[in-house]
Design an enzyme around this catalytic site. Structure first.
Site, PDB file in Angstrom:
ATOM      1  N   LYS A  52       1.095  -1.176  -0.063  1.00 26.28           N
ATOM      2  CA  LYS A  52       0.051   0.241   0.054  1.00 26.28           C
ATOM      3  C   LYS A  52       0.748   1.392   0.040  1.00 26.28           C
ATOM      4  CE  LYS A  52      -3.810  -2.417   2.345  1.00 26.28           C
ATOM      5  NZ  LYS A  52      -4.700  -2.479   3.432  1.00 26.28           N
ATOM      6  N   GLN A  96      -4.420  -1.520   9.943  1.00 26.56           N
ATOM      7  CA  GLN A  96      -4.130  -3.030   9.298  1.00 26.56           C
ATOM      8  C   GLN A  96      -4.942  -3.823  10.192  1.00 26.56           C
ATOM      9  OE1 GLN A  96      -3.449  -3.457   5.953  1.00 26.56           O
ATOM     10  NE2 GLN A  96      -3.653  -5.497   6.157  1.00 26.56           N
ATOM     11  N   ASP A 119     -10.779   2.993   4.542  1.00 24.05           N
ATOM     12  CA  ASP A 119     -11.123   1.637   4.516  1.00 24.05           C
ATOM     13  C   ASP A 119     -12.516   1.519   4.328  1.00 24.05           C
ATOM     14  OD1 ASP A 119      -9.224  -0.169   4.133  1.00 24.05           O
ATOM     15  OD2 ASP A 119      -8.487  -0.083   6.497  1.00 24.05           O
TER      16      ASP A 119
END
Ligand code: GUN
Length: 292
Positions: A52, A96, A119
């Protein structure tokens, strides 16, 4: 059979984003900035987060990686989130997952400012998604929608079976595909571990989204001729012949279905690469929403 090439499509999307960023820079504007927090040393999670961050660099975004030890307390993580929430230089950030067991994942996701939640995991953004309001669609469902759109696949009126009801993939996917939207208007069945006679359902499906995390679960006798298959699975299976000791296997028995279906996403190189491109897209969206 047509391969739905996520690698190529995600490269196209990243190129489009890079062009937009270079135009921003030409206008002396600062580029979008994504931050990622990772707790602990899980190999797969580190690989994903590094990918990412690298993708940010490639498109000209700023990126910040915050690495915290496995022993980080919930309070310490909440403090990091509070700092990012008010940092005007950061347009979006992610934590994460999975987190270590001693940290309450729900509490952490609730602490992220919904405006920076690229997200799309905050309950407010999930609620907006359910109501078909502007939000951040989480990267995997967003990537699947984008892939279907770019391959001009029609979903309106089609029978879709989504296998797996996870909060990250199956549940939002079933909601999106049933909504009134360009890639939507489908008749969706959300199947899961308690579903009876799954095979009867999948055999009737025009489109199947397999997201259950069981390698090669969907077999040739479970799909009808001409079906479109989206394989979300990416399980690491030990393979001594590989340099890194494993290979990635999807939820679909690719060889068993490939001569029957009209379109299919490969693993790797299908849905996986799309998720990073869509995270970047969400970060750009967050940037514009904050600038305006
Ligand atoms: N772990 C697996 N997929 C994801 C994702 O899309 N976002 C975050 N934050 N963690 C993940």
């Amino acid at each position: 059979m047509i391969l739905l090439d996520g690698k190529k499509t995600s490269a196209d999307i990243k190129e489009e984003i890079a062009l937009e960023v270079s135009e921003l820079k030409n206008q002396d504007k600062k580029p979008p900035h994504l931050a990622a927090i990772i707790v602990g040393n899980d190999g797969a999670s580190l690989t994903y987060v590094n990918a990412k961050v690298k993708a940010c660099e490639r498109v000209g975004f700023e990126s910040t990686l915050i690495r915290l030890t496995e022993k980080t307390t919930e309070e310490e993580l909440l403090n990091e989130i509070a700092v990012l929430n008010v940092d005007n230089d950061i347009n979006g950030f992610i934590v994460q997952l999975p987190l270590p067991d001693h940290i309450d994942e729900h509490k952490i996701l609730m602490a992220i400012d919904p405006k920076k939640d690229v997200d799309g995991f905050h309950p407010m953004n999930v609620g907006k998604l359910a109501l078909n309001l502007p939000t951040f669609i989480s990267a995997t469902p967003f990537g699947i929608i984008e892939l279907l759109e770019r391959y001009h696949i029609k979903t309106s009126g089609k029978n879709v079976v989504v296998i797996g009801r996870s909060h990250i993939v199956g549940s939002p996917m079933s909601i999106l595909l049933s909504q009134k939207r360009k890639i939507g208007n489908a008749t969706v069945t959300l199947a899961h571990s308690r579903t009876q006679n799954l095979e009867t359902l999948t055999k009737e499906a025009d489109i199947i989204v397999a997201a259950i995390g069981i390698p090669e679960f969907l077999k040739g006798n479970m799909v009808k001729k001409g079906a479109i298959i989206i394989d979300v699975g990416i399980t690491r299976v030990a393979d001594a012949s590989k340099k890194n000791g494993f290979r990635l296997v999807g939820d679909v028995d690719f060889n068993a279905v490939k001569d029957k279906v009209s379109h299919i996403t490969p693993v790797p190189g299908g849905v996986g690469p799309m998720t990073i491109a869509m995270l970047l897209k969400n970060t750009l969206l967050a940037y514009y929403r904050q600038e305006n």
